[in-house]
Scaffold this active site. Structure first.
Site, PDB file in Angstrom:
ATOM      1  N   CYS A   2       0.860  -1.172   0.000  1.00 23.33           N
ATOM      2  CA  CYS A   2       0.000   0.000   0.000  1.00 23.33           C
ATOM      3  C   CYS A   2       0.897   1.222   0.000  1.00 23.33           C
ATOM      4  O   CYS A   2       1.573   1.499   0.984  1.00 23.33           O
ATOM      5  CB  CYS A   2      -0.919   0.011   1.215  1.00 23.33           C
ATOM      6  SG  CYS A   2      -2.014   1.451   1.281  1.00 23.33           S
ATOM      7  N   GLU A 114      -3.272   1.083  -6.918  1.00 24.12           N
ATOM      8  CA  GLU A 114      -2.165   0.205  -7.282  1.00 24.12           C
ATOM      9  C   GLU A 114      -1.927   0.352  -8.779  1.00 24.12           C
ATOM     10  O   GLU A 114      -2.859   0.609  -9.544  1.00 24.12           O
ATOM     11  CB  GLU A 114      -2.485  -1.252  -6.913  1.00 24.12           C
ATOM     12  CG  GLU A 114      -1.274  -2.156  -6.894  1.00 24.12           C
ATOM     13  CD  GLU A 114      -0.179  -1.662  -5.953  1.00 24.12           C
ATOM     14  OE1 GLU A 114       0.788  -1.033  -6.468  1.00 24.12           O
ATOM     15  OE2 GLU A 114      -0.278  -1.890  -4.751  1.00 24.12           O
TER      16      GLU A 114
END
Length: 271
Positions: A2, A114
């Site tokens: 993350c 992402e």
């Protein structure tokens, strides 16, 4: 992993979702659609209040810096590198194990970003031709629109170069716990895109479902084996992923337009 996420919910909304008992209005953060390491973020935690006779833990919404600085660090400089802790080893790594035992939190988000390397660039890499990869960002979020409750850890670090009454004498920092990305089908996936989170990236933030919130936040729970059971991945099929504009790749860009779903990946970044 993350490395970037979105957090736009107001404190009043988070208070209702997480049954917050205490938060300071002066710590209010503006909605952030491009949260990056070293930024200030909201964290939900259970902790006894200072200067009160009641020792019971109180559910609080606190402001922290994303990038954990262990209490034993001599300087805070390594915090920017410690934004993620792996669920598989968090109980044994020196930087995280003390926080895992007694300083756990939830980092509320809308979802996380992402990046996937475009197919054309991957083909060039296979051929051995050098080219700067052009990556397509995807936004991953609960399919039902609920809060993305990321499992986290927090720490206190004392800057010994400053007096006790200095506002920067104490640092409160946090880290996101990540786990292996799901290989099961997404609840909703784009036609021209990944059909599982593992096709986007091998890691993902560990999302805690509401039935685990109380146990995860309870500072009285310190047994490592019991805590590790809470790190099990959430049920499959809760998430959706969709392409967003590459503008999110620049941390200076911010605003709700970053969450707008594209009909297809941007040209040159096809999945």
């Amino acid at each position: 992993m993350c490395g970037r996420y979105a957090a736009s919910r107001r404190p009043e909304d988070l208070a209702g979702i997480f049954e917050i008992e205490k938060w300071e209005p002066e710590e209010t953060l503006e909605p952030d659609f491009n949260v990056a390491p070293t930024k200030e973020v909201y964290a939900v935690l259970d902790r006894a209040l200072k200067d009160v006779t009641d020792p019971r833990p109180v559910r609080q919404l606190r402001k922290m810096t994303w990038g954990l600085v262990p209490s034993w660090s001599k300087t805070p400089e390594g915090g920017a590198r410690m934004i993620n802790a792996r669920a598989e080893t968090v109980h044994e790594k020196p930087s995280y194990r003390r926080a895992f035992s007694s300083r756990r939190c939830i980092l509320p988000a809308d979802g996380y970003y992402e990046w996937v390397t475009g197919k054309q660039e991957r083909d060039l890499e296979v051929e051995g031709r050098k080219k700067r990869p052009r990556k397509q960002p995807y936004f991953v979020t609960p399919a039902d629109g609920s809060v993305f409750a990321m499992a986290g850890l927090y720490e206190f670090w004392r800057d010994r170069t400053l007096p006790d009454d200095h506002p920067r004498a104490w640092w409160v920092t946090c880290s996101v716990i990540t786990t292996e990305a799901e290989s099961s089908p997404l609840a909703v996936s784009p036609a021209d895109g990944p059909h599982a989170l593992a096709e986007i990236h091998p890691r993902m933030p560990l999302m805690l479902t509401p039935d685990r919130w109380d146990a995860w936040l309870d500072p009285a729970r310190t047994d490592t084996d019991e805590l590790r059971e809470l790190l099990a991945p959430p049920p499959a099929g809760l998430m959706r992923a969709y392409p967003v504009a590459t503008a999110v790749s620049n941390v200076r860009n911010n605003g709700p337009e970053l969450l707008k779903e594209l009909e297809a990946p941007e040209e040159g970044t096809l999945f």
